[in-house]
Scaffold this active site. Structure first.
Site, PDB file in Angstrom:
ATOM      1  N   GLU A 213       0.824  -1.216   0.000  1.00 60.02           N
ATOM      2  CA  GLU A 213       0.000   0.000   0.000  1.00 60.02           C
ATOM      3  C   GLU A 213       0.855   1.262   0.000  1.00 60.02           C
ATOM      4  OE1 GLU A 213      -4.326  -0.844   1.938  1.00 60.02           O
ATOM      5  OE2 GLU A 213      -3.016   0.423   3.116  1.00 60.02           O
TER       6      GLU A 213
ATOM      7  N   LYS B 145     -14.323  -0.300  -3.945  1.00 60.38           N
ATOM      8  CA  LYS B 145     -15.436   0.119  -3.079  1.00 60.38           C
ATOM      9  C   LYS B 145     -16.497   0.826  -3.915  1.00 60.38           C
ATOM     10  CE  LYS B 145     -12.469   0.847   0.924  1.00 60.38           C
ATOM     11  NZ  LYS B 145     -11.843   1.824   1.783  1.00 60.38           N
TER      12      LYS B 145
ATOM     13  N   HIS C 124       8.345 -26.536  -1.395  1.00 61.17           N
ATOM     14  CA  HIS C 124       7.737 -27.678  -2.093  1.00 61.17           C
ATOM     15  C   HIS C 124       6.610 -27.230  -3.018  1.00 61.17           C
ATOM     16  CE1 HIS C 124       9.971 -30.699   0.299  1.00 61.17           C
ATOM     17  NE2 HIS C 124      10.082 -29.650   1.106  1.00 61.17           N
TER      18      HIS C 124
HETATM   19  O1  PA5 Z   1      -3.838   1.018   5.809  1.00 60.34           O
HETATM   20  C1  PA5 Z   1      -4.961   1.408   5.562  1.00 60.34           C
HETATM   21  O2  PA5 Z   1      -5.265   2.600   5.539  1.00 60.34           O
HETATM   22  C2  PA5 Z   1      -6.081   0.422   5.275  1.00 60.34           C
HETATM   23  O3  PA5 Z   1      -5.630  -0.872   5.201  1.00 60.34           O
HETATM   24  C3  PA5 Z   1      -7.106   0.496   6.392  1.00 60.34           C
HETATM   25  O4  PA5 Z   1      -6.470   0.170   7.588  1.00 60.34           O
HETATM   26  C4  PA5 Z   1      -8.273  -0.462   6.137  1.00 60.34           C
HETATM   27  O5  PA5 Z   1      -8.848  -0.174   4.898  1.00 60.34           O
HETATM   28  C5  PA5 Z   1      -9.302  -0.345   7.230  1.00 60.34           C
HETATM   29  O6  PA5 Z   1      -9.761   0.970   7.338  1.00 60.34           O
HETATM   30  P1  PA5 Z   1     -10.550   1.459   8.607  1.00 60.34           P
HETATM   31  O7  PA5 Z   1      -9.680   1.343   9.793  1.00 60.34           O
HETATM   32  O8  PA5 Z   1     -10.904   2.881   8.303  1.00 60.34           O
HETATM   33  O9  PA5 Z   1     -11.772   0.587   8.731  1.00 60.34           O
END
Ligand code: PA5
Length: 447
Positions: A287, A422, A308
Protein backbone atom coordinates in the site's frame (compact mmCIF):
# COMPACT_ATOMS: atom_id res chain seq x y z
CA UNK A 1 20.75 -11.80 23.47
CA UNK A 2 21.88 -9.78 20.47
CA UNK A 3 19.46 -7.39 18.81
CA UNK A 4 18.07 -7.36 15.28
CA UNK A 5 20.71 -7.43 12.54
CA UNK A 6 20.46 -6.71 8.83
CA UNK A 7 22.86 -7.86 6.12
CA UNK A 8 22.96 -7.07 2.41
CA UNK A 9 26.18 -9.04 1.85
CA UNK A 10 24.49 -11.14 -0.85
CA UNK A 11 22.71 -8.39 -2.80
CA UNK A 12 24.60 -9.75 -5.87
CA UNK A 13 23.65 -7.41 -8.72
CA UNK A 14 24.17 -4.35 -6.58
CA UNK A 15 27.48 -3.90 -4.84
CA UNK A 16 28.61 -1.56 -2.12
CA UNK A 17 29.57 1.08 -4.71
CA UNK A 18 25.98 1.43 -5.92
CA UNK A 19 24.56 1.50 -2.42
CA UNK A 20 27.20 3.98 -1.27
CA UNK A 21 26.37 6.15 -4.27
CA UNK A 22 22.81 6.35 -2.95
CA UNK A 23 23.87 7.57 0.50
CA UNK A 24 22.90 11.21 -0.01
CA UNK A 25 19.53 10.20 -1.45
CA UNK A 26 18.96 7.79 1.43
CA UNK A 27 19.88 10.47 3.97
CA UNK A 28 17.48 12.93 2.34
CA UNK A 29 14.71 10.31 2.45
CA UNK A 30 15.45 9.60 6.11
CA UNK A 31 15.30 13.34 6.80
CA UNK A 32 11.89 13.57 5.11
CA UNK A 33 10.63 10.87 7.48
CA UNK A 34 12.30 12.33 10.57
CA UNK A 35 11.55 16.00 9.92
CA UNK A 36 8.28 15.69 8.04
CA UNK A 37 9.44 17.51 4.93
CA UNK A 38 8.16 15.01 2.32
CA UNK A 39 4.82 14.15 0.71
CA UNK A 40 2.22 12.74 3.10
CA UNK A 41 3.89 14.39 6.09
CA UNK A 42 0.57 14.65 7.92
CA UNK A 43 0.79 10.84 8.42
CA UNK A 44 4.08 10.64 10.29
CA UNK A 45 2.64 10.16 13.77
CA UNK A 46 4.08 6.62 13.86
CA UNK A 47 7.70 7.84 13.69
CA UNK A 48 7.96 8.89 17.35
CA UNK A 49 5.08 6.77 18.61
CA UNK A 50 7.17 4.25 20.60
CA UNK A 51 9.02 6.97 22.54
CA UNK A 52 5.93 9.13 22.99
CA UNK A 53 3.32 6.57 24.01
CA UNK A 54 2.28 7.41 27.57
CA UNK A 55 2.44 5.07 30.54
CA UNK A 56 -1.19 5.97 31.27
CA UNK A 57 -2.32 4.80 27.82
CA UNK A 58 -0.46 1.49 28.23
CA UNK A 59 -2.05 0.96 31.64
CA UNK A 60 -5.53 1.92 30.33
CA UNK A 61 -5.11 -0.65 27.54
CA UNK A 62 -3.93 -3.32 29.98
CA UNK A 63 -6.77 -2.56 32.39
CA UNK A 64 -9.36 -2.72 29.59
CA UNK A 65 -7.84 -5.99 28.39
CA UNK A 66 -8.13 -7.43 31.91
CA UNK A 67 -11.81 -6.46 32.10
CA UNK A 68 -12.51 -8.16 28.79
CA UNK A 69 -10.55 -11.23 29.88
CA UNK A 70 -12.58 -11.41 33.13
CA UNK A 71 -15.90 -11.35 31.31
CA UNK A 72 -15.11 -13.25 28.11
CA UNK A 73 -13.93 -16.68 27.02
CA UNK A 74 -13.57 -15.31 23.50
CA UNK A 75 -12.95 -11.77 22.27
CA UNK A 76 -13.74 -11.15 18.61
CA UNK A 77 -11.45 -8.54 17.14
CA UNK A 78 -13.18 -6.86 14.21
CA UNK A 79 -11.16 -4.94 11.62
CA UNK A 80 -9.52 -5.17 8.19
CA UNK A 81 -6.21 -4.18 6.59
CA UNK A 82 -4.23 -1.97 8.92
CA UNK A 83 -6.95 -2.34 11.54
CA UNK A 84 -6.28 -6.10 11.77
CA UNK A 85 -3.00 -7.38 10.33
CA UNK A 86 -0.59 -6.01 12.94
CA UNK A 87 -2.42 -7.55 15.88
CA UNK A 88 -2.91 -10.83 14.01
CA UNK A 89 0.81 -10.93 13.07
CA UNK A 90 2.05 -10.35 16.63
CA UNK A 91 -0.47 -12.70 18.28
CA UNK A 92 0.35 -15.51 15.82
CA UNK A 93 4.10 -14.99 16.26
CA UNK A 94 3.80 -15.29 20.05
CA UNK A 95 1.12 -17.96 20.33
CA UNK A 96 1.31 -21.69 20.76
CA UNK A 97 0.74 -23.13 17.27
CA UNK A 98 -2.17 -25.22 18.58
CA UNK A 99 -3.73 -22.61 20.86
CA UNK A 100 -6.97 -22.70 18.88
CA UNK A 101 -7.44 -26.41 19.64
CA UNK A 102 -6.40 -26.33 23.29
CA UNK A 103 -8.96 -26.27 26.04
CA UNK A 104 -7.68 -23.56 28.36
CA UNK A 105 -10.66 -22.35 30.38
CA UNK A 106 -8.71 -19.55 32.08
CA UNK A 107 -7.30 -18.06 28.86
CA UNK A 108 -9.33 -15.70 26.67
CA UNK A 109 -9.09 -16.60 23.00
CA UNK A 110 -8.83 -13.80 20.45
CA UNK A 111 -10.46 -14.52 17.09
CA UNK A 112 -10.82 -12.20 14.11
CA UNK A 113 -13.74 -11.02 11.99
CA UNK A 114 -14.50 -8.21 9.59
CA UNK A 115 -11.39 -9.03 7.53
CA UNK A 116 -13.54 -10.69 4.86
CA UNK A 117 -17.18 -10.87 3.74
CA UNK A 118 -17.38 -14.65 3.73
CA UNK A 119 -20.93 -15.66 4.60
CA UNK A 120 -19.83 -19.10 5.79
CA UNK A 121 -17.06 -17.51 7.89
CA UNK A 122 -19.55 -15.28 9.67
CA UNK A 123 -22.17 -18.02 10.04
CA UNK A 124 -19.61 -20.39 11.51
CA UNK A 125 -18.25 -17.68 13.83
CA UNK A 126 -21.75 -16.93 15.18
CA UNK A 127 -22.30 -20.66 15.64
CA UNK A 128 -18.96 -21.06 17.46
CA UNK A 129 -19.90 -18.20 19.79
CA UNK A 130 -23.36 -19.56 20.55
CA UNK A 131 -22.21 -21.33 23.74
CA UNK A 132 -19.39 -18.95 24.68
CA UNK A 133 -19.15 -15.82 26.78
CA UNK A 134 -17.81 -13.33 24.29
CA UNK A 135 -16.89 -9.69 23.84
CA UNK A 136 -15.95 -7.50 20.89
CA UNK A 137 -13.12 -5.13 20.00
CA UNK A 138 -14.25 -3.23 16.94
CA UNK A 139 -11.53 -1.30 15.11
CA UNK A 140 -12.03 1.11 12.24
CA UNK A 141 -10.27 4.41 11.76
CA UNK A 142 -12.79 5.71 9.26
CA UNK A 143 -15.62 4.01 11.11
CA UNK A 144 -17.33 3.34 7.79
CA UNK A 145 -15.53 0.34 6.26
CA UNK A 146 -18.02 -2.19 4.93
CA UNK A 147 -16.39 -5.50 5.94
CA UNK A 148 -15.99 -4.70 9.67
CA UNK A 149 -19.32 -2.84 9.77
CA UNK A 150 -21.20 -5.96 8.58
CA UNK A 151 -19.38 -8.18 11.08
CA UNK A 152 -20.03 -5.70 13.90
CA UNK A 153 -23.73 -5.45 13.10
CA UNK A 154 -24.07 -9.26 13.29
CA UNK A 155 -21.98 -9.72 16.43
CA UNK A 156 -23.46 -6.76 18.29
CA UNK A 157 -26.96 -8.15 17.65
CA UNK A 158 -25.93 -11.55 18.93
CA UNK A 159 -24.29 -10.07 22.03
CA UNK A 160 -27.27 -7.83 22.82
CA UNK A 161 -29.63 -10.82 22.44
CA UNK A 162 -27.46 -12.71 24.93
CA UNK A 163 -26.64 -10.15 27.63
CA UNK A 164 -28.89 -7.15 26.85
CA UNK A 165 -27.88 -3.71 25.61
CA UNK A 166 -26.18 -2.69 28.84
CA UNK A 167 -24.34 -5.98 29.19
CA UNK A 168 -23.19 -5.68 25.58
CA UNK A 169 -21.90 -2.15 26.19
CA UNK A 170 -19.72 -3.56 28.99
CA UNK A 171 -18.24 -6.10 26.59
CA UNK A 172 -17.66 -3.91 23.53
CA UNK A 173 -14.59 -1.71 23.07
CA UNK A 174 -14.23 0.48 20.00
CA UNK A 175 -10.98 1.80 18.54
CA UNK A 176 -11.70 4.62 16.12
CA UNK A 177 -11.30 8.28 15.22
CA UNK A 178 -11.53 10.87 18.01
CA UNK A 179 -14.56 12.59 16.53
CA UNK A 180 -15.51 11.38 13.03
CA UNK A 181 -17.29 8.36 11.56
CA UNK A 182 -20.25 6.14 12.27
CA UNK A 183 -18.37 4.02 14.81
CA UNK A 184 -17.48 7.08 16.89
CA UNK A 185 -21.10 8.22 16.86
CA UNK A 186 -22.41 4.76 17.74
CA UNK A 187 -19.84 4.35 20.54
CA UNK A 188 -20.77 7.70 22.07
CA UNK A 189 -24.49 6.92 21.89
CA UNK A 190 -24.17 3.38 23.28
CA UNK A 191 -21.54 4.27 25.90
CA UNK A 192 -18.79 1.94 24.70
CA UNK A 193 -15.29 2.26 26.08
CA UNK A 194 -13.21 3.74 23.27
CA UNK A 195 -9.60 4.26 22.28
CA UNK A 196 -8.51 6.78 19.68
CA UNK A 197 -6.50 6.11 16.52
CA UNK A 198 -4.39 9.24 16.12
CA UNK A 199 -5.21 11.29 13.02
CA UNK A 200 -1.59 11.29 11.90
CA UNK A 201 -1.13 7.49 11.93
CA UNK A 202 -2.35 5.57 8.87
CA UNK A 203 -3.86 2.09 9.24
CA UNK A 204 -0.83 0.10 8.09
CA UNK A 205 1.43 1.98 10.54
CA UNK A 206 -0.97 1.64 13.50
CA UNK A 207 0.05 -1.62 15.19
CA UNK A 208 1.74 0.26 18.05
CA UNK A 209 -1.43 2.26 18.79
CA UNK A 210 -4.47 0.74 20.57
CA UNK A 211 -5.35 -0.79 17.17
CA UNK A 212 -2.72 -3.45 17.73
CA UNK A 213 -1.93 -3.09 21.41
CA UNK A 214 -5.43 -3.81 22.77
CA UNK A 215 -5.98 -7.17 21.00
CA UNK A 216 -2.37 -8.17 21.76
CA UNK A 217 -2.92 -7.37 25.46
CA UNK A 218 -6.19 -9.34 25.50
CA UNK A 219 -4.32 -12.30 24.03
CA UNK A 220 -2.08 -12.10 27.11
CA UNK A 221 1.11 -10.56 25.73
CA UNK A 222 3.39 -7.88 27.12
CA UNK A 223 2.66 -4.70 25.16
CA UNK A 224 5.17 -2.66 27.16
CA UNK A 225 7.98 -4.96 25.98
CA UNK A 226 6.70 -4.68 22.39
CA UNK A 227 6.77 -0.88 22.60
CA UNK A 228 10.19 -0.93 24.31
CA UNK A 229 11.63 -2.97 21.44
CA UNK A 230 10.18 -0.51 18.92
CA UNK A 231 11.56 2.38 20.97
CA UNK A 232 15.07 0.93 20.84
CA UNK A 233 14.77 0.65 17.04
CA UNK A 234 13.36 4.18 16.84
CA UNK A 235 16.59 5.40 18.44
CA UNK A 236 18.84 3.18 16.30
CA UNK A 237 17.22 4.28 13.05
CA UNK A 238 17.84 7.98 13.66
CA UNK A 239 21.44 7.39 12.60
CA UNK A 240 22.40 8.79 9.21
CA UNK A 241 25.01 6.09 8.53
CA UNK A 242 24.36 2.79 6.80
CA UNK A 243 26.57 0.96 9.30
CA UNK A 244 24.37 1.93 12.24
CA UNK A 245 20.94 2.41 10.63
CA UNK A 246 19.65 -0.97 9.37
CA UNK A 247 16.38 0.54 8.08
CA UNK A 248 18.23 3.01 5.88
CA UNK A 249 20.53 0.29 4.55
CA UNK A 250 17.61 -2.05 3.80
CA UNK A 251 15.62 0.76 2.10
CA UNK A 252 18.62 1.75 -0.05
CA UNK A 253 19.46 -1.85 -0.97
CA UNK A 254 15.93 -2.78 -2.05
CA UNK A 255 15.71 0.40 -4.16
CA UNK A 256 19.09 -0.32 -5.75
CA UNK A 257 17.81 -3.81 -6.59
CA UNK A 258 14.59 -2.37 -8.03
CA UNK A 259 16.59 0.00 -10.21
CA UNK A 260 18.62 -3.01 -11.38
CA UNK A 261 15.43 -4.74 -12.57
CA UNK A 262 14.42 -6.72 -9.49
CA UNK A 263 10.73 -5.93 -9.37
CA UNK A 264 9.53 -8.53 -6.85
CA UNK A 265 10.63 -8.92 -3.24
CA UNK A 266 9.83 -12.15 -1.46
CA UNK A 267 9.80 -12.04 2.34
CA UNK A 268 10.88 -15.46 3.53
CA UNK A 269 10.46 -17.08 6.92
CA UNK A 270 11.50 -20.50 8.18
CA UNK A 271 9.12 -20.31 11.13
CA UNK A 272 5.41 -20.91 10.53
CA UNK A 273 4.55 -18.47 13.34
CA UNK A 274 5.66 -15.66 11.02
CA UNK A 275 3.07 -16.33 8.30
CA UNK A 276 0.93 -13.35 9.30
CA UNK A 277 3.98 -11.18 9.79
CA UNK A 278 4.44 -11.68 6.05
CA UNK A 279 0.83 -10.61 5.48
CA UNK A 280 1.35 -7.48 7.60
CA UNK A 281 4.59 -6.68 5.72
CA UNK A 282 2.87 -7.16 2.35
CA UNK A 283 0.26 -4.56 3.24
CA UNK A 284 2.86 -2.16 4.65
CA UNK A 285 4.98 -2.19 1.50
CA UNK A 286 2.24 -2.87 -1.05
CA UNK A 287 0.00 0.00 0.00
CA UNK A 288 2.90 2.35 0.63
CA UNK A 289 4.81 1.82 -2.61
CA UNK A 290 2.50 0.45 -5.29
CA UNK A 291 1.44 3.68 -6.96
CA UNK A 292 2.12 6.02 -9.87
CA UNK A 293 2.98 2.98 -12.00
CA UNK A 294 5.87 2.08 -9.68
CA UNK A 295 6.68 -0.21 -6.77
CA UNK A 296 8.36 -3.46 -5.81
CA UNK A 297 5.70 -6.20 -5.68
CA UNK A 298 5.76 -7.64 -2.14
CA UNK A 299 5.30 -11.40 -1.92
CA UNK A 300 5.88 -13.78 0.99
CA UNK A 301 6.62 -17.46 1.48
CA UNK A 302 6.69 -19.77 4.49
CA UNK A 303 9.63 -22.12 4.13
CA UNK A 304 10.45 -24.92 4.11
CA UNK A 305 6.73 -25.54 3.36
CA UNK A 306 6.66 -23.37 0.24
CA UNK A 307 9.93 -24.74 -1.11
CA UNK A 308 7.74 -27.68 -2.09
CA UNK A 309 5.41 -25.43 -4.09
CA UNK A 310 7.21 -22.18 -4.98
CA UNK A 311 10.79 -23.43 -4.72
CA UNK A 312 11.08 -24.26 -8.40
CA UNK A 313 10.01 -20.76 -9.48
CA UNK A 314 12.30 -19.04 -7.04
CA UNK A 315 15.29 -21.19 -8.00
CA UNK A 316 14.78 -21.14 -11.72
CA UNK A 317 12.06 -18.76 -12.91
CA UNK A 318 12.35 -15.24 -14.32
CA UNK A 319 15.24 -13.44 -12.61
CA UNK A 320 13.26 -10.40 -11.50
CA UNK A 321 13.07 -11.37 -7.83
CA UNK A 322 15.06 -10.88 -4.67
CA UNK A 323 14.52 -12.39 -1.24
CA UNK A 324 14.56 -10.95 2.27
CA UNK A 325 14.87 -13.73 4.81
CA UNK A 326 13.75 -13.23 8.41
CA UNK A 327 15.86 -15.66 10.40
CA UNK A 328 14.86 -16.38 13.99
CA UNK A 329 18.02 -17.31 15.90
CA UNK A 330 16.47 -19.35 18.71
CA UNK A 331 13.22 -21.28 18.98
CA UNK A 332 11.38 -21.26 22.32
CA UNK A 333 11.39 -25.04 22.82
CA UNK A 334 13.79 -27.91 22.34
CA UNK A 335 12.85 -31.08 20.44
CA UNK A 336 15.47 -33.74 19.69
CA UNK A 337 15.21 -36.16 16.78
CA UNK A 338 15.09 -39.72 18.16
CA UNK A 339 17.12 -42.76 17.09
CA UNK A 340 15.17 -45.48 15.30
CA UNK A 341 16.46 -49.05 15.49
CA UNK A 342 15.29 -49.95 11.98
CA UNK A 343 16.42 -46.65 10.44
CA UNK A 344 14.24 -47.36 7.40
CA UNK A 345 14.02 -43.63 6.64
CA UNK A 346 17.82 -43.37 6.83
CA UNK A 347 17.61 -40.47 9.26
CA UNK A 348 19.71 -41.85 12.10
CA UNK A 349 22.49 -39.45 11.06
CA UNK A 350 20.22 -36.76 12.52
CA UNK A 351 19.48 -38.60 15.78
CA UNK A 352 20.19 -36.48 18.83
CA UNK A 353 20.12 -33.25 16.84
CA UNK A 354 17.59 -30.52 17.49
CA UNK A 355 14.87 -30.04 14.88
CA UNK A 356 16.01 -26.43 14.67
CA UNK A 357 19.50 -27.53 13.54
CA UNK A 358 17.89 -29.21 10.55
CA UNK A 359 15.69 -26.14 9.93
CA UNK A 360 18.71 -23.84 10.08
CA UNK A 361 20.58 -25.96 7.55
CA UNK A 362 17.49 -25.94 5.33
CA UNK A 363 17.51 -22.14 5.65
CA UNK A 364 21.22 -21.80 4.88
CA UNK A 365 21.13 -24.38 2.11
CA UNK A 366 18.18 -22.59 0.52
CA UNK A 367 19.84 -19.20 0.74
CA UNK A 368 23.01 -20.55 -0.91
CA UNK A 369 21.00 -22.36 -3.63
CA UNK A 370 18.99 -19.23 -4.41
CA UNK A 371 22.12 -17.05 -4.40
CA UNK A 372 23.65 -19.56 -6.85
CA UNK A 373 20.45 -19.16 -8.88
CA UNK A 374 21.08 -15.39 -9.03
CA UNK A 375 18.45 -14.38 -6.52
CA UNK A 376 19.85 -11.52 -4.40
CA UNK A 377 19.42 -12.39 -0.75
CA UNK A 378 18.97 -9.93 2.12
CA UNK A 379 18.98 -11.19 5.68
CA UNK A 380 17.26 -9.92 8.81
CA UNK A 381 18.17 -11.85 11.95
CA UNK A 382 16.10 -11.60 15.12
CA UNK A 383 17.13 -13.29 18.35
CA UNK A 384 13.75 -14.89 19.14
CA UNK A 385 10.00 -14.50 18.71
CA UNK A 386 9.41 -12.44 21.84
CA UNK A 387 7.57 -9.16 22.30
CA UNK A 388 10.68 -6.98 22.45
CA UNK A 389 12.21 -8.36 19.26
CA UNK A 390 8.91 -8.21 17.40
CA UNK A 391 8.70 -4.54 18.41
CA UNK A 392 12.16 -4.01 16.92
CA UNK A 393 11.23 -5.87 13.75
CA UNK A 394 7.99 -3.93 13.27
CA UNK A 395 9.66 -0.57 13.66
CA UNK A 396 12.64 -1.64 11.51
CA UNK A 397 10.27 -2.39 8.60
CA UNK A 398 8.08 0.69 9.20
CA UNK A 399 11.00 3.09 9.18
CA UNK A 400 12.53 1.41 6.14
CA UNK A 401 9.17 1.64 4.38
CA UNK A 402 8.98 5.42 4.82
CA UNK A 403 12.59 5.88 3.61
CA UNK A 404 12.10 3.43 0.75
CA UNK A 405 8.90 5.12 -0.48
CA UNK A 406 10.69 8.45 -0.69
CA UNK A 407 13.65 6.82 -2.49
CA UNK A 408 11.15 5.39 -4.96
CA UNK A 409 9.65 8.84 -5.47
CA UNK A 410 6.11 8.21 -4.20
CA UNK A 411 4.03 9.43 -1.29
CA UNK A 412 4.35 6.37 0.98
CA UNK A 413 1.46 7.39 3.20
CA UNK A 414 -1.59 7.54 0.94
CA UNK A 415 -3.58 4.75 -0.73
CA UNK A 416 -5.81 6.28 -3.42
CA UNK A 417 -5.98 2.97 -5.30
CA UNK A 418 -8.02 1.13 -2.66
CA UNK A 419 -11.15 3.20 -3.40
CA UNK A 420 -11.75 1.64 -6.85
CA UNK A 421 -13.32 -1.63 -5.72
CA UNK A 422 -15.44 0.12 -3.08
CA UNK A 423 -16.97 2.48 -5.66
CA UNK A 424 -17.91 -0.46 -7.91
CA UNK A 425 -19.22 -2.59 -5.03
CA UNK A 426 -21.44 0.22 -3.74
CA UNK A 427 -22.68 0.96 -7.25
CA UNK A 428 -23.50 -2.72 -7.80
CA UNK A 429 -25.29 -2.88 -4.45
CA UNK A 430 -27.35 0.28 -5.21
CA UNK A 431 -26.01 2.25 -2.26
CA UNK A 432 -27.92 5.53 -1.95
CA UNK A 433 -25.83 8.33 -3.42
CA UNK A 434 -24.30 6.05 -6.07
CA UNK A 435 -27.18 6.24 -8.60
CA UNK A 436 -25.03 7.52 -11.48
CA UNK A 437 -22.28 4.96 -10.87
CA UNK A 438 -24.91 2.19 -10.54
CA UNK A 439 -26.43 3.02 -13.91
CA UNK A 440 -22.97 3.16 -15.55
CA UNK A 441 -21.64 -0.10 -14.15
CA UNK A 442 -24.89 -1.99 -14.82
CA UNK A 443 -24.88 -0.80 -18.43
CA UNK A 444 -21.29 -1.98 -18.70
CA UNK A 445 -21.93 -5.49 -17.40
CA UNK A 446 -25.13 -5.85 -19.42
CA UNK A 447 -23.11 -5.63 -22.68
O1 PA5 B 1 -3.84 1.02 5.81
C1 PA5 B 1 -4.96 1.41 5.56
O2 PA5 B 1 -5.26 2.60 5.54
C2 PA5 B 1 -6.08 0.42 5.27
O3 PA5 B 1 -5.63 -0.87 5.20
C3 PA5 B 1 -7.11 0.50 6.39
O4 PA5 B 1 -6.47 0.17 7.59
C4 PA5 B 1 -8.27 -0.46 6.14
O5 PA5 B 1 -8.85 -0.17 4.90
C5 PA5 B 1 -9.30 -0.35 7.23
O6 PA5 B 1 -9.76 0.97 7.34
P1 PA5 B 1 -10.55 1.46 8.61
O7 PA5 B 1 -9.68 1.34 9.79
O8 PA5 B 1 -10.90 2.88 8.30
O9 PA5 B 1 -11.77 0.59 8.73
Amino acid sequence: MKELEFSNANALVVGHEQIDAMLDEARQSLEKVEKGTGAGNDFLGWVNLPSEISASLISDINETARKLQDKCEVVVCIGIGGSYLGAKAVIEALSDSFAAYRHEPKKTKVVFAGQNIGEDYLFELLDYLSDKKFGIIVISKSGTTTEPAIAFRLLKNKLEERVGKEGAAERIVAVTDASRGALRQMSDEEGYKTFVIPDNVGGRFSVLTPVGLLPIAVAGYDIQALVDGAKAMEETTRSTDYATNPSMLYAATRNALYRAGKKIEILVNFNPKLHYFGEWWKQLYGESEGKDGKGIFPAAVDDSTDLHSMGQWIQDGERTIFETVISVAAPEHETLIPTDNDNLDGLNFLAGKRVDQVNKMAELGTRIAHIDGNVPNLLVTVPALREKYLGELIYFFEKACGISGYLLGVNPFDQPGVEGYKRNMFALLDKPGYEKESAAIKARIAD
